[in-house]
Design an enzyme around this catalytic site. Structure first.
Site, PDB file in Angstrom:
ATOM      1  NE  ARG A 147      14.123 -34.492  58.213  1.00 55.30           N
ATOM      2  CZ  ARG A 147      14.409 -35.448  59.066  1.00 55.30           C
ATOM      3  NH1 ARG A 147      14.046 -35.330  60.320  1.00 55.30           N
ATOM      4  NH2 ARG A 147      15.030 -36.533  58.672  1.00 55.30           N
ATOM      5  CG  HIS A 287      14.397 -34.937  49.028  1.00 52.36           C
ATOM      6  ND1 HIS A 287      15.171 -33.945  48.460  1.00 52.36           N
ATOM      7  CD2 HIS A 287      13.161 -34.421  49.160  1.00 52.36           C
ATOM      8  CE1 HIS A 287      14.430 -32.880  48.254  1.00 52.36           C
ATOM      9  NE2 HIS A 287      13.222 -33.135  48.671  1.00 52.36           N
ATOM     10  CD  GLU A 288      16.953 -32.934  53.282  1.00 57.18           C
ATOM     11  OE1 GLU A 288      17.281 -33.311  54.427  1.00 57.18           O
ATOM     12  OE2 GLU A 288      17.757 -32.424  52.476  1.00 57.18           O
ATOM     13  N   GLY A 289      14.214 -37.581  54.580  1.00 58.53           N
ATOM     14  CA  GLY A 289      13.385 -38.423  55.466  1.00 58.53           C
ATOM     15  C   GLY A 289      12.031 -38.658  54.846  1.00 58.53           C
ATOM     16  CD  GLN A 294      10.313 -36.189  58.134  1.00 59.21           C
ATOM     17  OE1 GLN A 294      10.260 -35.575  59.193  1.00 59.21           O
ATOM     18  NE2 GLN A 294      11.414 -36.260  57.424  1.00 59.21           N
TER      19      GLN A 294
END
Ligand SMILES: Cc1cc2nc3c(=O)[nH]c(=O)nc-3n(C[C@H](O)[C@H](O)[C@H](O)COP(=O)(O)OP(=O)(O)OC[C@H]3O[C@@H](n4cnc5c(N)ncnc54)[C@H](O)[C@@H]3O)c2cc1C
Length: 445
Positions: A147, A287-289, A294
């Site tokens: 992240r 992407h990646e949350g 978040q």
């Protein structure tokens, strides 16, 4: 990393890929994997001889059935080619045709549908990593650093867009200075509105870089600091990771929007790189949350569950910089703007922890995340300006470098920090989103 599935992106608890125990061999506990994965970056290509997937799947019980929820989610090493050299039962179901990041193929992958038959039968062969049920914590170990890397990638794209804009603004001649009707056209860098966009870009790009570098230092301290440093770094990192992922991603997009605008019509063509940077960065808020996920992490876990532990450390650090600024009258306005933004953020954090029901707090999470990001970056800008004032005046190059840093700090303080109170005002006024929405407002079209 093969986490996402067509029906399970943000909510990985809902994955349905199954892992059925097969045998034990010299590589460990072997399973057969069955299921569909989606959005897999570099899921297949011919750049390397083999591709080793890390696949999240639910380990089936002895009856072959998988549990609901996160129970049993485990991590498996699934190579495209098995150690024997034979193909594993992993098939590309299709390519996703992306808006950006086109240098990297993105695939839908099917595991265990019988395209290849390892040892004569369908089922992708995979080996368990660690223990059954540890898949999500193992993935999050990688994901937290991933992240921060997303934030770094966004800062890099914003920075390149800024540098391309600067170069273009100095070479593109258009219009004349205000009040002048004759003479040659001047470079657009001389127009106030272009300067506004250049400064905004710089404040986003270099603010994002400062945030990512600060967070990366905390990642190091977690492993190498003294006991006290480690504990503080750990708590602060918990709060800063969702911010370091999101703030650069969101504000790089604004920075690149300015980059296109500064290029005028040329920015809207493929002849210049800025449209590519804009398309590439658009992925970073997803992407990646996603940004929304978040924000829920920040408010739900890092604020409410951890009772504001990391947030208190953050407040102390911002306050320490404000103390340093006291002896620099040149930065009195910047310090004032930051301290009132910090006070608003602290007030909103208290409201979210004590006055809001969980659902109300979660509904307010994204504006809180945006405000927290602006406060943190405003703090790091003040810190950079103070450093420039103290150390950076030894050569012409240093003076120019520092003058532009200080200008960006002032820009951020005057034009950006006031946004904090607008984002937080619904929270400070105890207005949850649900209170202003009738239930049927989102009827399906
Ligand atoms: C180019 C690209 C590369 C990728 N690479 C990989 C990869 O290599 N490996 C991999 O495993 N995955 C990869 N992904 C998948 C990526 O991580 C997911 O797209 C992301 O997690 C979002 O999932 P989703 O697309 O299913 O959206 P959804 O989860 O359906 O979300 C859609 C929207 O709903 C919101 N939302 C969802 N749930 C909630 C909630 N509970 N509360 C509030 N809002 C919510 C989201 O914020 C979002 O705005 C990639 C994706 C892309 C586009």
């Amino acid at each position: 990393m093969c986490l996402s599935e067509p029906q399970a992106g943000s909510s990985l608890a809902d994955i349905t890929t199954r892992a059925v125990a097969d045998a034990e061999d010299e590589l460990g506990r072997r399973y057969r994997i069955y299921g569909a994965k989606m959005w897999i970056s570099a899921g297949d290509h011919d750049v390397t001889d083999n591709i080793v997937h890390l696949v999240l799947a639910k380990a089936a019980g002895s009856d072959g059935v998988v549990a609901q929820g996160t129970r049993g989610i485990s991590l498996f090493i699934v190579p495209k080619r098995l150690p024997s050299g034979d193909l594993n039962d992993v098939a590309v179901a299709g390519l996703n045709h992306k808006m950006g990041y086109r240098g990297l193929p993105n695939c839908a992958l099917n595991f265990g549908e019988g395209r290849a038959l390892p040892d004569g039968r369908a089922g992708a062969v995979g080996w368990l990593v660690g223990e059954v049920g540890q898949g999500l914590p193992q993935m999050f170990q990688m994901m937290n650093e991933a992240r921060v890397s997303v934030g770094l990638g966004a800062a890099m794209l914003a920075s390149r867009g800024h540098l391309l804009s600067l170069a273009y603004a100095h070479t593109r001649a258009q219009g004349r200075p205000l009040g002048s009707r004759s003479g040659a056209p001047v470079p657009i860098a001389q127009h106030a509105d272009v300067q506004r966009m250049l400064l905004a870009q710089k404040s986003y790009a270099e603010g994002a870089l400062a945030l990512v570098l600060y967070t990366a230092r905390l990642l190091d301290l977690v492993h190498s600091g003294s006991d006290d440093e480690q504990a503080d770094a750990d708590a602060l990192l918990a709060v800063l990771t969702p911010i370091a992922k999101t703030w650069p991603s969101e504000w790089a997009q604004r920075a690149l929007d300015h980059a296109i605008q500064i290029h005028g019509g040329a920015g809207y063509t493929r002849d210049f790189d800025v449209e590519l940077l804009y398309r590439d960065n658009r992925l970073n808020t997803i992407h990646e949350g996603t940004t929304g996920i978040q924000a829920i992490d920040l408010v739900g876990r890092k604020l409410r569950r951890d009772k504001g532990l990391g947030f208190d450390i953050l407040q102390r650090r911002v306050t320490a910089t404000l103390e340093r600024a006291r002896v620099h009258p040149a930065f009195a306005n910047e310090a004032l703007a930051l301290s009132s933004a910090l006070a608003a953020l602290a007030g909103a954090a208290e409201m979210l922890m004590t006055e809001f029901e969980e659902a109300e707090a979660i509904a307010a999470a994204t504006p809180f995340l945006l405000a927290a990001g602006h406060v943190v970056v405003g703090w790091l800008w003040l810190d950079q300006a103070l450093c420039c004032e103290a150390f950076g005046q030894n050569s012409d190059a240093e003076r120019t470098f520092c003058a532009s840093k200080i200008a960006a700090c002032r820009y951020f303080s005057v034009f950006e920090l006031p946004k904090v109170s607008a984002w937080l005002s619904p929270i400070l006024g105890a207005n949850a989103l649900g209170k202003i929405l009738p239930t049927d407002v989102f009827a399906e079209p």
